[in-house]
Design an enzyme around this catalytic site. Structure first.
Site, PDB file in Angstrom:
ATOM      1  N   ASN A   1       0.681  -1.090   0.475  1.00  0.00           N
ATOM      2  CA  ASN A   1      -0.053  -0.473   0.068  1.00  0.00           C
ATOM      3  C   ASN A   1       1.463   0.948  -0.086  1.00  0.00           C
ATOM      4  OD1 ASN A   1      -2.118   1.809   0.217  1.00  0.00           O
ATOM      5  ND2 ASN A   1      -2.255   2.014   3.207  1.00  0.00           N
TER       6      ASN A   1
ATOM      7  N   LYS B   1       0.066   4.283  -0.306  1.00  0.00           N
ATOM      8  CA  LYS B   1      -0.280   5.490   0.395  1.00  0.00           C
ATOM      9  C   LYS B   1      -0.044   6.569  -0.789  1.00  0.00           C
ATOM     10  CE  LYS B   1       0.129   3.291   4.270  1.00  0.00           C
ATOM     11  NZ  LYS B   1       0.332   3.887   5.973  1.00  0.00           N
TER      12      LYS B   1
ATOM     13  N   HIS C   1      -9.740   0.885   4.878  1.00  0.00           N
ATOM     14  CA  HIS C   1      -8.564   0.997   5.391  1.00  0.00           C
ATOM     15  C   HIS C   1      -8.308   2.248   6.969  1.00  0.00           C
ATOM     16  CE1 HIS C   1      -4.337   2.574   6.165  1.00  0.00           C
ATOM     17  NE2 HIS C   1      -3.855   1.813   5.653  1.00  0.00           N
TER      18      HIS C   1
ATOM     19  N   GLU D   1      -6.893   4.652   7.527  1.00  0.00           N
ATOM     20  CA  GLU D   1      -6.678   6.152   7.759  1.00  0.00           C
ATOM     21  C   GLU D   1      -8.053   6.971   6.990  1.00  0.00           C
ATOM     22  OE1 GLU D   1      -2.766   5.341   5.053  1.00  0.00           O
ATOM     23  OE2 GLU D   1      -2.012   5.128   6.845  1.00  0.00           O
TER      24      GLU D   1
ATOM     25  N   GLU E   1      -4.959  -4.827  10.575  1.00  0.00           N
ATOM     26  CA  GLU E   1      -4.434  -4.120  10.889  1.00  0.00           C
ATOM     27  C   GLU E   1      -5.078  -2.861  12.347  1.00  0.00           C
ATOM     28  OE1 GLU E   1      -2.273  -3.021   7.393  1.00  0.00           O
ATOM     29  OE2 GLU E   1      -3.957  -1.713   6.992  1.00  0.00           O
TER      30      GLU E   1
ATOM     31  N   GLY F   1       2.087   2.802  10.327  1.00  0.00           N
ATOM     32  CA  GLY F   1       3.372   3.679  10.734  1.00  0.00           C
ATOM     33  C   GLY F   1       3.868   4.344  11.713  1.00  0.00           C
TER      34      GLY F   1
ATOM     35  N   SER G   1       3.013  -2.055  10.509  1.00  0.00           N
ATOM     36  CA  SER G   1       4.706  -2.069  10.355  1.00  0.00           C
ATOM     37  C   SER G   1       5.496  -3.601   9.981  1.00  0.00           C
ATOM     38  CB  SER G   1       5.466  -1.423  11.953  1.00  0.00           C
ATOM     39  OG  SER G   1       4.863  -0.309  11.802  1.00  0.00           O
TER      40      SER G   1
HETATM   41  C1  PEP Z   1      -0.045   0.280   6.044  1.00  0.00           C
HETATM   42  O1  PEP Z   1      -0.664   1.136   5.957  1.00  0.00           O
HETATM   43  O2  PEP Z   1      -1.444  -0.531   5.068  1.00  0.00           O
HETATM   44  C2  PEP Z   1       0.058  -0.010   6.753  1.00  0.00           C
HETATM   45  C3  PEP Z   1      -0.193  -0.920   7.188  1.00  0.00           C
HETATM   46  O3  PEP Z   1       1.298   0.450   7.141  1.00  0.00           O
HETATM   47  P1  PEP Z   1       2.754   0.273   7.597  1.00  0.00           P
HETATM   48  O4  PEP Z   1       3.169  -0.749   6.758  1.00  0.00           O
HETATM   49  O5  PEP Z   1       3.604   1.244   7.266  1.00  0.00           O
HETATM   50  O6  PEP Z   1       2.479   0.288   8.931  1.00  0.00           O
END
Ligand code: PEP
Length: 251
Positions: A9, A11, A95, A97, A167, A173, A212
């Site tokens: 992803n 973003k 997601h 976000e 998630e 992040g 992460s």
């Molecule tokens: C994500 O945006 O779905 C995500 C898991 O980001 P990160 O791996 O940076 O934590």
């Protein structure tokens, strides 16, 4: 056996030129990665050129979002059929976000997932609790209600194709990853819920972990029985790091 799915992803990162350069480096690194599905979700602006760069490879194109309508007066929005036209195989919906910055509800996510299936695209439906909710012991309640609401219109006949991404918001992040045991505990709960909702198809649904994921923690996460892949943000921006994630090793 569920086939692992590793998805990037990106973003709001990478221009079209950067996306094509990524593909030129990444595709040869994973050309012989067998038995896994690999996907990249770039920004909408890079879908066309990245899709052309990935054509004929074992890396699929994915979108980061979609509108639940197939056409109409929705300024600035992108319809599922337009994504299918560009060759998208998957699209991320729900997601955290989008849920937190743009107020997306479970009901909206459910409509998006249904519209994607109708357009021939597999939705990757994201769920996950905040730190506050986890610390209050509400993880199952929150994730359970996100699943019930967001999957409300998934046809049982198509359920086995679905991908769910767990998630935990506090791990996205932040560099703070759920331990494999913490992740597996929630994945097992998600699996039970999917079985209740979809019957035997619940055993075929792939559940990704996201938050992460990095080259140095992917192996332990992927060793867990209900972790069927990863949705990767930051570490997916680098071809070498994402290729190592795709090539996870389990003992
Ligand atoms: C994500 O945006 O779905 C995500 C898991 O980001 P990160 O791996 O940076 O934590």
């Amino acid at each position: 056996m569920r086939r692992p799915i590793l998805a990037a992803n990106w973003k709001m990162h990478k221009t079209t030129g950067e996306a094509v350069a990524f593909a030129a480096a990444f595709v040869p690194m994973v050309v012989d990665a067998a038995g896994v599905d690999i996907a990249i979700a770039p920004p909408f602006t890079a879908l066309d050129r990245l899709g052309r760069a990935l054509a004929g490879s074992n890396v699929s194109l994915a979108a980061q979002n979609a509108n639940p309508e197939q056409k109409g007066a929705f300024t600035g929005e992108i319809a599922p059929g337009m994504l299918a036209d560009l060759g998208c195989r998957y699209a991320i919906v729900g997601h955290s976000e989008r849920r937190s910055f743009y107020g997306e509800s479970n009901a909206l996510v459910a409509n998006k997932a249904a519209a994607l299936f109708a357009a021939g695209i597999v939705p990757i439906v994201c769920v996950g609790e905040s730190l506050e909710e986890r610390e209050a012991g509400r993880t199952h309640e929150v994730v359970g209600s996100q699943l019930d609401g967001s999957l409300a219109h998934v046809p049982v006949a198509r359920a086995a194709e679905l991908v769910v991404a767990y998630e935990p918001i506090w791990a996205i992040g932040t560099g703070r990853t759920a331990t494999p045991e913490m992740a597996q505990e929630v994945h097992a709960f998600v699996r039970r819920r999917l079985r209740e909702r979809f019957g035997a198809a619940g055993d075929s649904i792939r559940i990704q972990y996201g938050g992460s994921v990095k080259p140095d923690n992917v192996d332990d996460l992927m060793a867990e029985p209900d972790i069927d892949g990863a949705l990767v943000g930051g570490a997916s921006l680098d071809p070498a790091a994402f290729s190592r994630i795709v090539r996870f090793e389990t003992k």
